[in-house]
Design an enzyme around this catalytic site. Structure first.
Site, PDB file in Angstrom:
ATOM      1  CG  HIS A   1      47.844  -2.515  23.601  1.00 14.78           C
ATOM      2  ND1 HIS A   1      48.762  -2.104  24.535  1.00 14.78           N
ATOM      3  CD2 HIS A   1      47.778  -1.520  22.682  1.00 14.78           C
ATOM      4  CE1 HIS A   1      49.213  -0.899  24.202  1.00 14.78           C
ATOM      5  NE2 HIS A   1      48.631  -0.520  23.085  1.00 14.78           N
TER       6      HIS A   1
ATOM      7  CB  CYS B   1      46.929   2.975  27.063  1.00 13.36           C
ATOM      8  SG  CYS B   1      46.401   4.691  27.152  1.00 13.36           S
TER       9      CYS B   1
ATOM     10  CG  HIS C   1      49.212   0.241  18.202  1.00 14.45           C
ATOM     11  ND1 HIS C   1      50.393   0.952  18.308  1.00 14.45           N
ATOM     12  CD2 HIS C   1      48.732   0.173  19.458  1.00 14.45           C
ATOM     13  CE1 HIS C   1      50.596   1.293  19.563  1.00 14.45           C
ATOM     14  NE2 HIS C   1      49.602   0.821  20.296  1.00 14.45           N
TER      15      HIS C   1
ATOM     16  NE  ARG D   1      53.905   5.910  22.397  1.00 12.62           N
ATOM     17  CZ  ARG D   1      52.666   5.426  22.448  1.00 12.62           C
ATOM     18  NH1 ARG D   1      51.930   5.546  23.540  1.00 12.62           N
ATOM     19  NH2 ARG D   1      52.154   4.779  21.403  1.00 12.62           N
ATOM     20  CG  ASP D   2      51.857   1.907  23.525  1.00 14.93           C
ATOM     21  OD1 ASP D   2      51.354   2.266  24.602  1.00 14.93           O
ATOM     22  OD2 ASP D   2      51.199   1.401  22.611  1.00 14.93           O
TER      23      ASP D   2
ATOM     24  CG  ASN E   1      52.221  -1.967  22.519  1.00 13.38           C
ATOM     25  OD1 ASN E   1      52.518  -1.372  23.545  1.00 13.38           O
ATOM     26  ND2 ASN E   1      51.592  -1.396  21.527  1.00 13.38           N
TER      27      ASN E   1
HETATM   28  P1  HMG Z   1      45.348  19.128  30.086  1.00 12.96           P
HETATM   29  O1  HMG Z   1      45.462  19.071  31.555  1.00 12.96           O
HETATM   30  O2  HMG Z   1      43.988  18.992  29.506  1.00 12.96           O
HETATM   31  O3  HMG Z   1      45.924  20.418  29.409  1.00 12.96           O
HETATM   32  O4  HMG Z   1      46.302  18.047  29.464  1.00 12.96           O
HETATM   33  P2  HMG Z   1      46.615  21.705  29.884  1.00 12.96           P
HETATM   34  O5  HMG Z   1      46.925  22.421  28.609  1.00 12.96           O
HETATM   35  O6  HMG Z   1      45.745  22.389  30.909  1.00 12.96           O
HETATM   36  O7  HMG Z   1      47.993  21.265  30.578  1.00 12.96           O
HETATM   37  C1  HMG Z   1      48.105  20.675  31.854  1.00 12.96           C
HETATM   38  C2  HMG Z   1      49.533  20.719  32.296  1.00 12.96           C
HETATM   39  O8  HMG Z   1      50.345  19.985  31.388  1.00 12.96           O
HETATM   40  C3  HMG Z   1      50.102  22.126  32.306  1.00 12.96           C
HETATM   41  O9  HMG Z   1      51.107  22.157  33.310  1.00 12.96           O
HETATM   42  C4  HMG Z   1      50.745  22.236  30.961  1.00 12.96           C
HETATM   43  O10 HMG Z   1      51.779  23.188  30.941  1.00 12.96           O
HETATM   44  C5  HMG Z   1      51.307  20.850  30.785  1.00 12.96           C
HETATM   45  P3  HMG Z   1      50.821  22.818  34.748  1.00 12.96           P
HETATM   46  O11 HMG Z   1      50.415  24.210  34.448  1.00 12.96           O
HETATM   47  O12 HMG Z   1      49.710  22.006  35.368  1.00 12.96           O
HETATM   48  O13 HMG Z   1      52.133  22.680  35.451  1.00 12.96           O
HETATM   49  N1  HMG Z   1      51.431  20.424  29.380  1.00 12.96           N
HETATM   50  C6  HMG Z   1      52.501  19.795  28.909  1.00 12.96           C
HETATM   51  N2  HMG Z   1      53.675  19.425  29.489  1.00 12.96           N
HETATM   52  C7  HMG Z   1      54.560  18.788  28.700  1.00 12.96           C
HETATM   53  N3  HMG Z   1      54.350  18.509  27.397  1.00 12.96           N
HETATM   54  C8  HMG Z   1      53.202  18.874  26.791  1.00 12.96           C
HETATM   55  C9  HMG Z   1      52.231  19.547  27.563  1.00 12.96           C
HETATM   56  N4  HMG Z   1      51.002  20.023  27.272  1.00 12.96           N
HETATM   57  C10 HMG Z   1      50.541  20.566  28.402  1.00 12.96           C
HETATM   58  N5  HMG Z   1      53.007  18.582  25.513  1.00 12.96           N
HETATM   59  C11 HMG Z   1      47.487  16.795  27.761  1.00 12.96           C
HETATM   60  C12 HMG Z   1      46.339  17.767  28.076  1.00 12.96           C
HETATM   61  C13 HMG Z   1      47.289  16.280  26.363  1.00 12.96           C
HETATM   62  C14 HMG Z   1      48.795  17.545  27.880  1.00 12.96           C
HETATM   63  C15 HMG Z   1      47.420  15.660  28.789  1.00 12.96           C
HETATM   64  O14 HMG Z   1      46.148  15.123  28.772  1.00 12.96           O
HETATM   65  C16 HMG Z   1      48.437  14.579  28.532  1.00 12.96           C
HETATM   66  O15 HMG Z   1      49.635  14.793  28.531  1.00 12.96           O
HETATM   67  N6  HMG Z   1      47.951  13.345  28.338  1.00 12.96           N
HETATM   68  C17 HMG Z   1      48.864  12.218  28.174  1.00 12.96           C
HETATM   69  C18 HMG Z   1      48.272  11.284  27.231  1.00 12.96           C
HETATM   70  C19 HMG Z   1      49.199  10.124  26.972  1.00 12.96           C
HETATM   71  O16 HMG Z   1      50.401  10.263  26.840  1.00 12.96           O
HETATM   72  N7  HMG Z   1      48.560   8.936  26.856  1.00 12.96           N
HETATM   73  C20 HMG Z   1      49.278   7.758  26.501  1.00 12.96           C
HETATM   74  C21 HMG Z   1      49.648   7.771  25.048  1.00 12.96           C
HETATM   75  S1  HMG Z   1      48.295   7.371  23.938  1.00 12.96           S
HETATM   76  C22 HMG Z   1      48.374   5.663  23.823  1.00 12.96           C
HETATM   77  O17 HMG Z   1      49.120   5.028  24.508  1.00 12.96           O
HETATM   78  C23 HMG Z   1      47.561   4.982  22.746  1.00 12.96           C
HETATM   79  C24 HMG Z   1      48.386   4.539  21.538  1.00 12.96           C
HETATM   80  O18 HMG Z   1      49.458   3.698  21.920  1.00 12.96           O
HETATM   81  C25 HMG Z   1      47.508   3.796  20.527  1.00 12.96           C
HETATM   82  C26 HMG Z   1      46.674   2.676  21.156  1.00 12.96           C
HETATM   83  O19 HMG Z   1      47.213   1.804  21.847  1.00 12.96           O
HETATM   84  O20 HMG Z   1      45.467   2.708  20.910  1.00 12.96           O
HETATM   85  C27 HMG Z   1      48.987   5.752  20.797  1.00 12.96           C
HETATM   86 MG    MG Z   2      49.222   1.571  22.351  1.00 13.45          MG
END
Ligand code: HMG
Ligand code: MG
Length: 302
Positions: free
Chosen positions: A211, A242, A209, A17-18, A251
């Site tokens: 990186h 990220c 966690h 995933r990450d 990571n």
């Molecule tokens: P948004 O644009 O604010 O929200 O996104 P929305 O509700 O208006 O949705 C936009 C579009 O996404 C729409 O589609 C929704 O249907 C669709 P459209 O009408 O444009 O065709 N949608 C989805 N599709 C699939 N699955 C869903 C979903 N929800 C809405 N669940 C949202 C808000 C949260 C969806 C968006 O901002 C997003 O997906 N962000 C991705 C964030 C992400 O994955 N970041 C990386 C992971 S976090 C990380 O890596 C940190 C971590 O490792 C810890 C660390 O290192 O610190 C965990």
């Molecule tokens: Mg991370």
């Protein structure tokens, strides 16, 4: 005085995933499945196998449902999914994820860039997830990002991390993973941050966690182990980062962590040679060398 080092450490493998979420080379579902199966065969017992986020935001995760469906599951292994909202949670449940993870941040700006909402709004989105998870008997892990610094805001105070970690814990997350998203921490601020958080959330409910952007991850893990942390997130071959944290590299590599734990005499139940093989497999698919010093050292001696 700090407690003795733990006798056993649990590795939470976040590579599929990450790790993969930030790799530009598309990896198909079947290769992701092979990677996950190699990781479980190596003895990893917890694998974050995908995320149910917007495919427009993170295209590499668009095949997560297929991945979960195609997996041959091993008894005793947890296959978890990252979920930002109810839609993601429903996708994860439909794909039979064993557990889900929700994610918030200690920095407002990062929350906006990452999930397009404030910290408070993200916590509100998690309320129905927690309720549905409870109903379905699904455990929820919580992440706090930017615990040692933010790419947009700079310094983050330990108190702020403690505040968000406490909120996630009180909502019902069984474990809180403290994410140094941009890898800027060093042992002194790791210690201060864990001290602050552990006054509010029991230390045995915390994970780290890191990186490895600034090459500090192993040292920081060692500092965390000295504080009593027993759960460490890492990614095979040091993959990823990220997409919403500029400059965030992968990571810490699982191979490097396991090598260090083996040297410290800390048990992990992981077969090191099989772990190396899993890292070489995915690195070949990505067309690059593993970002793991240990793995490359073994590779050059092969
Ligand atoms: P948004 O644009 O604010 O929200 O996104 P929305 O509700 O208006 O949705 C936009 C579009 O996404 C729409 O589609 C929704 O249907 C669709 P459209 O009408 O444009 O065709 N949608 C989805 N599709 C699939 N699955 C869903 C979903 N929800 C809405 N669940 C949202 C808000 C949260 C969806 C968006 O901002 C997003 O997906 N962000 C991705 C964030 C992400 O994955 N970041 C990386 C992971 S976090 C990380 O890596 C940190 C971590 O490792 C810890 C660390 O290192 O610190 C965990
Ligand atoms: Mg991370």
């Amino acid at each position: 005085m700090s407690p003795p080092l733990p006798k056993q450490v649990k590795i939470v493998e976040v590579g599929p995933r990450d790790g993969l979420q930030n790799e530009a080379t598309p990896i198909n579902a079947s290769d992701k499945v092979t990677l996950i199966e190699k990781l479980s065969d190596a003895g990893i017992t917890y694998i974050e196998s995908g995320s149910f986020v917007s495919p427009k935001w993170v295209p590499q995760m668009a095949t997560s449902a297929e991945v979960f469906e195609q997996l041959t599951r091993v008894k005793g292994v947890t296959y978890a999914a990252l979920t930002p909202n109810m839609r993601g949670f429903e996708g994860a449940i439909a794909a039979n994820a064993d557990e889900v993870a929700i994610f918030s941040a200690a920095s407002e700006s990062f929350s906006q860039k990452n999930i397009n909402c404030s910290i408070e709004e993200s916590l509100e989105r998690f309320v129905p997830i927690m309720a549905a998870a409870k109903n379905a008997n699904i455990k929820v892990r919580g992440y706090v990002s930017c615990v040692l610094g933010c790419p947009y805001e700079g310094e983050i105070l330990p108190e702020q991390v403690a505040l968000i970690a406490t909120k996630l814990y009180k909502m019902g997350c069984y474990e809180i993973s403290l994410g140094d998203t941009i890898g800027v921490g060093t042992p002194t601020n790791v210690t201060k941050m864990i001290e602050a958080v552990s006054t509010r959330v029991p230390i045995d409910k915390l994970a780290v966690h890191f990186h490895d952007t600034y090459g500090q991850a192993l040292t920081n893990i060692y500092a965390a182990l000295q504080m009593g942390i027993k759960v460490v997130d890492s990614a095979i071959a040091g993959l990823g980062g990220c997409p919403y944290a500029k400059g965030a590299s992968g990571n810490v590599a699982t191979e490097d962590v396991v090598y260090m734990l083996n040297g410290l005499g800390i048990k992990t139940s992981i077969n090191f040679n099989k772990l190396l093989e899993a890292g070489w497999f995915i690195s070949e698919k990505l067309g690059k060398a593993p970002i793991s010093k240990v793995s490359n050292a073994y590779l050059s001696n092969k």
